[in-house]
Design an enzyme around this catalytic site. Structure first.
Site, PDB file in Angstrom:
ATOM      1  N   HIS A  62       0.805  -1.217   0.000  1.00  0.00           N
ATOM      2  CA  HIS A  62       0.000   0.000   0.000  1.00  0.00           C
ATOM      3  C   HIS A  62       0.845   1.277   0.000  1.00  0.00           C
ATOM      4  CE1 HIS A  62      -3.251   2.648  -0.155  1.00  0.00           C
ATOM      5  NE2 HIS A  62      -2.630   3.327   0.774  1.00  0.00           N
ATOM      6  N   ARG A 106      -9.915 -10.600 -12.421  1.00  0.00           N
ATOM      7  CA  ARG A 106      -8.616 -10.064 -12.841  1.00  0.00           C
ATOM      8  C   ARG A 106      -7.634 -11.228 -12.898  1.00  0.00           C
ATOM      9  NH1 ARG A 106      -5.736  -7.092  -7.646  1.00  0.00           N
ATOM     10  NH2 ARG A 106      -4.078  -6.880  -9.161  1.00  0.00           N
ATOM     11  N   ARG A 107      -6.418 -10.961 -13.334  1.00  0.00           N
ATOM     12  CA  ARG A 107      -5.327 -11.945 -13.393  1.00  0.00           C
ATOM     13  C   ARG A 107      -5.717 -13.209 -14.156  1.00  0.00           C
ATOM     14  NH1 ARG A 107      -5.715 -11.443  -7.599  1.00  0.00           N
ATOM     15  NH2 ARG A 107      -4.251  -9.920  -6.773  1.00  0.00           N
ATOM     16  N   TYR A 109       1.695   5.205  -2.592  1.00  0.00           N
ATOM     17  CA  TYR A 109       1.941   6.620  -2.264  1.00  0.00           C
ATOM     18  C   TYR A 109       3.366   7.036  -2.591  1.00  0.00           C
ATOM     19  CZ  TYR A 109      -2.628   6.388  -0.295  1.00  0.00           C
ATOM     20  OH  TYR A 109      -3.977   6.205  -0.161  1.00  0.00           O
ATOM     21  N   HIS A 154      -9.055   0.378 -11.520  1.00  0.00           N
ATOM     22  CA  HIS A 154      -8.687   1.385 -10.507  1.00  0.00           C
ATOM     23  C   HIS A 154      -7.214   1.770 -10.631  1.00  0.00           C
ATOM     24  CE1 HIS A 154      -7.904   3.206  -6.588  1.00  0.00           C
ATOM     25  NE2 HIS A 154      -7.101   2.209  -6.275  1.00  0.00           N
ATOM     26  N   PHE A 155      -6.341   0.763 -10.721  1.00  0.00           N
ATOM     27  CA  PHE A 155      -4.937   1.190 -10.684  1.00  0.00           C
ATOM     28  C   PHE A 155      -4.423   1.688 -12.031  1.00  0.00           C
ATOM     29  CE2 PHE A 155      -4.059  -3.563 -10.573  1.00  0.00           C
ATOM     30  CZ  PHE A 155      -3.333  -3.666 -11.739  1.00  0.00           C
ATOM     31  N   HIS A 156      -5.183   1.407 -13.104  1.00  0.00           N
ATOM     32  CA  HIS A 156      -4.773   2.058 -14.352  1.00  0.00           C
ATOM     33  C   HIS A 156      -5.185   3.520 -14.371  1.00  0.00           C
ATOM     34  CE1 HIS A 156      -3.702  -1.962 -15.692  1.00  0.00           C
ATOM     35  NE2 HIS A 156      -2.923  -1.345 -16.563  1.00  0.00           N
TER      36      HIS A 156
HETATM   37 FE1  HAS Z   1      -5.693   2.056  -4.577  1.00  0.00          FE
HETATM   38  C1  HAS Z   1      -5.909  -1.391  -4.888  1.00  0.00           C
HETATM   39  C2  HAS Z   1      -7.841   1.957  -1.926  1.00  0.00           C
HETATM   40  C3  HAS Z   1      -5.293   5.458  -4.116  1.00  0.00           C
HETATM   41  C4  HAS Z   1      -2.935   2.010  -6.644  1.00  0.00           C
HETATM   42  N1  HAS Z   1      -4.632   0.598  -5.588  1.00  0.00           N
HETATM   43  C5  HAS Z   1      -4.906  -0.756  -5.601  1.00  0.00           C
HETATM   44  C6  HAS Z   1      -3.946  -1.419  -6.443  1.00  0.00           C
HETATM   45  C7  HAS Z   1      -3.080  -0.474  -6.903  1.00  0.00           C
HETATM   46  C8  HAS Z   1      -3.529   0.798  -6.366  1.00  0.00           C
HETATM   47  C9  HAS Z   1      -1.868  -0.682  -7.790  1.00  0.00           C
HETATM   48  O1  HAS Z   1      -8.999  -0.151  -0.033  1.00  0.00           O
HETATM   49  C10 HAS Z   1      -3.969  -2.910  -6.777  1.00  0.00           C
HETATM   50  C11 HAS Z   1      -3.015  -3.740  -6.024  1.00  0.00           C
HETATM   51  C12 HAS Z   1      -3.117  -5.170  -6.461  1.00  0.00           C
HETATM   52  O2  HAS Z   1      -2.444  -5.540  -7.452  1.00  0.00           O
HETATM   53  O3  HAS Z   1      -3.899  -5.928  -5.884  1.00  0.00           O
HETATM   54  N2  HAS Z   1      -6.474   3.455  -3.307  1.00  0.00           N
HETATM   55  C13 HAS Z   1      -7.348   3.214  -2.304  1.00  0.00           C
HETATM   56  C14 HAS Z   1      -7.690   4.461  -1.634  1.00  0.00           C
HETATM   57  C15 HAS Z   1      -6.973   5.455  -2.274  1.00  0.00           C
HETATM   58  C16 HAS Z   1      -6.188   4.806  -3.304  1.00  0.00           C
HETATM   59  C17 HAS Z   1      -8.623   4.635  -0.480  1.00  0.00           C
HETATM   60  N3  HAS Z   1      -4.389   3.467  -5.263  1.00  0.00           N
HETATM   61  C18 HAS Z   1      -4.395   4.798  -4.946  1.00  0.00           C
HETATM   62  C19 HAS Z   1      -3.308   5.467  -5.621  1.00  0.00           C
HETATM   63  C20 HAS Z   1      -2.635   4.487  -6.333  1.00  0.00           C
HETATM   64  C21 HAS Z   1      -3.333   3.238  -6.092  1.00  0.00           C
HETATM   65  C22 HAS Z   1      -2.994   6.927  -5.500  1.00  0.00           C
HETATM   66  C23 HAS Z   1      -1.444   4.581  -7.206  1.00  0.00           C
HETATM   67  C24 HAS Z   1      -0.744   5.630  -7.452  1.00  0.00           C
HETATM   68  N4  HAS Z   1      -6.704   0.587  -3.629  1.00  0.00           N
HETATM   69  C25 HAS Z   1      -7.507   0.761  -2.539  1.00  0.00           C
HETATM   70  C26 HAS Z   1      -7.983  -0.554  -2.063  1.00  0.00           C
HETATM   71  C27 HAS Z   1      -7.419  -1.514  -2.914  1.00  0.00           C
HETATM   72  C28 HAS Z   1      -6.629  -0.768  -3.870  1.00  0.00           C
HETATM   73  C29 HAS Z   1      -8.854  -0.850  -0.938  1.00  0.00           C
HETATM   74  C30 HAS Z   1      -7.589  -3.037  -2.823  1.00  0.00           C
HETATM   75  C31 HAS Z   1      -8.693  -3.508  -3.681  1.00  0.00           C
HETATM   76  C32 HAS Z   1      -8.787  -5.009  -3.673  1.00  0.00           C
HETATM   77  O4  HAS Z   1      -9.770  -5.518  -3.159  1.00  0.00           O
HETATM   78  O5  HAS Z   1      -7.873  -5.693  -4.168  1.00  0.00           O
HETATM   79  C33 HAS Z   1      -6.962   6.927  -1.886  1.00  0.00           C
HETATM   80  O6  HAS Z   1      -5.645   7.339  -1.641  1.00  0.00           O
HETATM   81  C34 HAS Z   1      -7.591   7.827  -2.899  1.00  0.00           C
HETATM   82  C35 HAS Z   1      -7.752   9.246  -2.385  1.00  0.00           C
HETATM   83  C36 HAS Z   1      -7.918  10.223  -3.506  1.00  0.00           C
HETATM   84  C37 HAS Z   1      -8.915  11.116  -3.629  1.00  0.00           C
HETATM   85  C38 HAS Z   1      -8.951  12.016  -4.841  1.00  0.00           C
HETATM   86  C39 HAS Z   1      -8.550  13.466  -4.548  1.00  0.00           C
HETATM   87  C40 HAS Z   1      -8.500  14.244  -5.821  1.00  0.00           C
HETATM   88  C41 HAS Z   1      -7.481  15.044  -6.224  1.00  0.00           C
HETATM   89  C42 HAS Z   1      -7.547  15.696  -7.586  1.00  0.00           C
HETATM   90  C43 HAS Z   1      -8.063  17.098  -7.553  1.00  0.00           C
HETATM   91  C44 HAS Z   1      -8.249  17.621  -8.948  1.00  0.00           C
HETATM   92  C45 HAS Z   1      -7.987  18.886  -9.357  1.00  0.00           C
HETATM   93  C46 HAS Z   1      -8.203  19.252 -10.786  1.00  0.00           C
HETATM   94  C47 HAS Z   1      -7.483  19.928  -8.455  1.00  0.00           C
HETATM   95  C48 HAS Z   1      -9.989  11.230  -2.621  1.00  0.00           C
HETATM   96  C49 HAS Z   1      -6.296  15.308  -5.374  1.00  0.00           C
HETATM   97  C50 HAS Z   1      -9.585  19.780 -10.949  1.00  0.00           C
HETATM   98  C51 HAS Z   1      -9.723  20.672 -12.122  1.00  0.00           C
HETATM   99  C52 HAS Z   1     -10.834  20.840 -12.830  1.00  0.00           C
HETATM  100  C53 HAS Z   1     -10.872  21.812 -13.922  1.00  0.00           C
HETATM  101  C54 HAS Z   1     -12.045  20.002 -12.529  1.00  0.00           C
HETATM  102 CU    CU Z   2      -3.876   0.121  -0.836  1.00  0.00          CU
END
Ligand code: HAS
Ligand code: CU
Length: 547
Positions: free
Chosen positions: A221, A437-438, A225, A372-374
């Site tokens: 995890h 998946r996989r 980050y 999700h991760f793509h």
């Molecule tokens: Fe995830 C699985 C939960 C973020 C990558 N994640 C994965 C896997 C990868 C991955 C690679 O709880 C698969 C691993 C595997 O092979 O099995 N993930 C989360 C949560 C977040 C999260 C809660 N993940 C990421 C990030 C990754 C990443 C970042 C890579 C860089 N993830 C999970 C969970 C799994 C999971 C479970 C397991 C699932 C399973 O069952 O296998 C949080 O950090 C996300 C928080 C982000 C936000 C978004 C904030 C928005 C922002 C943009 C603002 C936009 C602006 C532009 C300013 C709340 C900061 C606006 C402009 C305009 C003009 C509109």
């Molecule tokens: Cu995670």
């Protein structure tokens, strides 16, 4: 005062060496990705006895582990060199780390290519690979630790010379990311050295599967980050300069990084929610902590909106959303990361869905997770890395980002976003329909449910093919910026903090406190369940080869 000149020649070579590995990896890993989507949609059968899981392993390892690590460590060296400087000795140790990582990468890659390690990038036990797969990975980790300690030393030496001053923002961020990486990799190093290597060498017959997966996700995890934070470094401290503005708040940026350090590690169980053998109470506690780690991303979203709005208004754009027009949409150094940010809104929302215990039961082990991760690493992070490359590579090679390449970059970004929307969108929907998946292509005996997936699998192949065009464009852009573009000067865009921001409180630099809380949280979240896992484990498992 911030200085926007290029970095010195020796440091440039060091950073460029990392960039080369990253871009070669992009090409190789991307090609494997294309092949995968074609196999999965039933369009292609692999020749020469090459296995689907073999290319899937190359794809995952090369893109998720190799490209990211080399790009990040290289980029971070450039930031450290700009902000706190790099001595000859430090540069030598950085090179030493680089060569060890490269040697490890080649060892692992050759093992996979020979078909001896088709175990995917998560190398879940009881799948067993040939020992050199694990030894190579261990070397990559050891090499990266040399990078960590070089960065720590760089800031330490700077601090000694600048007593009482707060460290430069980007150097602070790099050190947080490397601390996070160091603490996290202790878990993967432990399972590889203590469990996998002796087991694959035949010194022991069995492996404790749950212990290995738990140690893996303790690392897995925070790994995500470790990918995200360098993108955030660019969002917080570089994008404001590119759009002609200033950093909204130095303290807020530091606070969000500190929160990442604290909360990104004690949450690995959210990848193991369906795994038997872990007490549900501890799964619940780690889910709560997972929701804590969402906060710094929300802080980041707030801060980015504030930067954009303030800058737009200063340029005279009025109205509720008028500032959007004030952003330099035609500057690829802004456009690529901005598309990454926009992608992070659905990507992060998907993460919150994954982390919610009940919903995880629906999506776990389905191709939704791949979707999700793509979006996260494959769009938000990588588009930001591309965005960084457009100024960093010319700054390193002493060339210009020409108007033509800028336009090609805009096209590349659109191609990427388009291809990814199709591919990742199809993955999300197919996942909700239960597609695993996989797995390689299968009709699952012609069942009704499986027939619902096929259209989406073809969607993935179409999206994947468009993405591959994006990869070819990016590789061409890289080659242009290294060899072909005219000589010239490209600025290293470091932003200054807004004059309106309050001064940064010194307690944000209290390393002992932050590391102390981080360790306390890890011990709290893992000690009891880990003892439990060890005490109540079923007998170890023999190995299974996926050939
Ligand atoms: Fe995830 C699985 C939960 C973020 C990558 N994640 C994965 C896997 C990868 C991955 C690679 O709880 C698969 C691993 C595997 O092979 O099995 N993930 C989360 C949560 C977040 C999260 C809660 N993940 C990421 C990030 C990754 C990443 C970042 C890579 C860089 N993830 C999970 C969970 C799994 C999971 C479970 C397991 C699932 C399973 O069952 O296998 C949080 O950090 C996300 C928080 C982000 C936000 C978004 C904030 C928005 C922002 C943009 C603002 C936009 C602006 C532009 C300013 C709340 C900061 C606006 C402009 C305009 C003009 C509109
Ligand atoms: Cu995670």
């Amino acid at each position: 005062m911030i200085n926007n000149t290029s970095i010195n020649k020796d440091d440039s070579s060091l950073v460029m060496a990392h960039m080369w590995v990253a871009f070669v990896s992009l090409f190789v890993g991307g090609l494997m990705g294309l092949l995968q989507t074609l196999v999965r949609s039933g369009t292609l059968t692999l020749p020469f006895g090459i296995g689907y899981y073999q290319i899937l392993t190359v794809h995952g390892v090369i893109l998720a582990l190799v490209l990211t690590t080399f790009f990040i460590i290289g980029f971070q060296f450039s930031l450290m060199s700009k902000t706190v400087g790099m001595s000859n000795k430090q540069r030598d140790s950085a090179w030493f780390g680089f060569w060890i990582m490269l040697f490890g990468t080649v060892t692992t890659a050759v093992t996979i290519l020979l078909g001896k390690a088709s175990v995917l990038y998560t190398f879940y036990a009881p799948l067993k690979a040939y020992p050199t797969f694990y030894i190579g990975l261990a070397l990559v980790v050891v090499g990266s630790w040399i990078g960590c300690f070089t960065n720590f030393r760089q800031l330490y030496v700077w601090k000694k010379k600048h007593k009482g001053e707060k460290s430069p923002l980007l150097a602070f961020m790099v050190v947080i990311n490397m601390l996070l990486w160091f603490i996290a990799t202790l878990g993967v190093a432990a399972t590889v050295l203590i469990q996998f290597i002796p087991w694959s060498l035949g010194m022991v017959d069995t492996i404790n599967v749950l212990v290995s997966r738990t140690l893996f996700w303790y690392f897995g995890h925070p790994l995500v980050y470790f990918w995200l934070l360098p993108a955030y470094m660019a969002w917080y401290a570089i994008i404001p300069k590119i759009i002609g503005g200033k950093i909204f708040s130095d303290s807020l940026a530091r606070l969000s990084f500190v929160l990442f350090l604290m909360f990104s590690i004690p949450v690995g169980f959210h990848h193991q929610l369906t795994e038997p053998g872990i007490d549900p109470v501890w799964k619940f506690i780690q889910v709560v902590l997972t929701f804590m780690v969402i906060i710094p991303s929300l802080l980041t979203a707030f801060s980015m909106f504030a930067t954009f709005e303030i800058t737009g208004r200063k340029k005279g754009y009025t109205g509720l959303f008028g500032w959007i027009k004030g952003l330099p949409w035609k500057d690829v150094r802004f456009f690529a990361p901005m598309v990454g940010m926009i992608a992070f809104i659905p990507a992060g929302t998907g993460g919150i869905i994954n982390a919610s215990n009940q919903m995880n039961q629906v999506v776990h082990n389905t191709i939704w997770v791949t979707g999700h991760f793509h979006l996260t690493v494959g769009t938000t992070v990588i588009l930001t890395f591309f965005g960084i490359s457009y100024w960093l590579i010319p700054a390193l090679t002493g060339r210009k980002l020409t108007a033509k390449i800028n336009t090609l970059g805009l096209i590349q970004t659109i191609v990427w976003a388009f291809g990814m929307s199709i591919m990742s969108g199809s993955m999300h929907i197919a996942g909700l329909l239960g597609a695993p998946r996989r797995s390689s292509y299968s009709t699952y005996g012609g069942t009704e449910q499986a027939s619902e997936w096929i259209g989406y699998q073809i969607g993935q192949a179409i999206g994947g093919s468009i993405l591959f065009i994006g990869i070819i464009l990016m590789v061409y852009i890289f080659i242009n910026m290294v060899f072909l573009a005219p000589k010239g000067h490209e600025e290293f865009p470091l932003a200054e903090v807004s004059d309106d921001a309050e001064p940064t409180p010194m307690f944000l630099e209290n390393w002992k406190l932050w590391i102390g809380i981080t360790v306390a949280l890890i011990l709290f979240a893992y000690t009891i369940p880990f003892i439990d896992i060890i005490q109540h484990s079923p007998p170890g498992s023999p190995g299974f080869d996926m050939l």
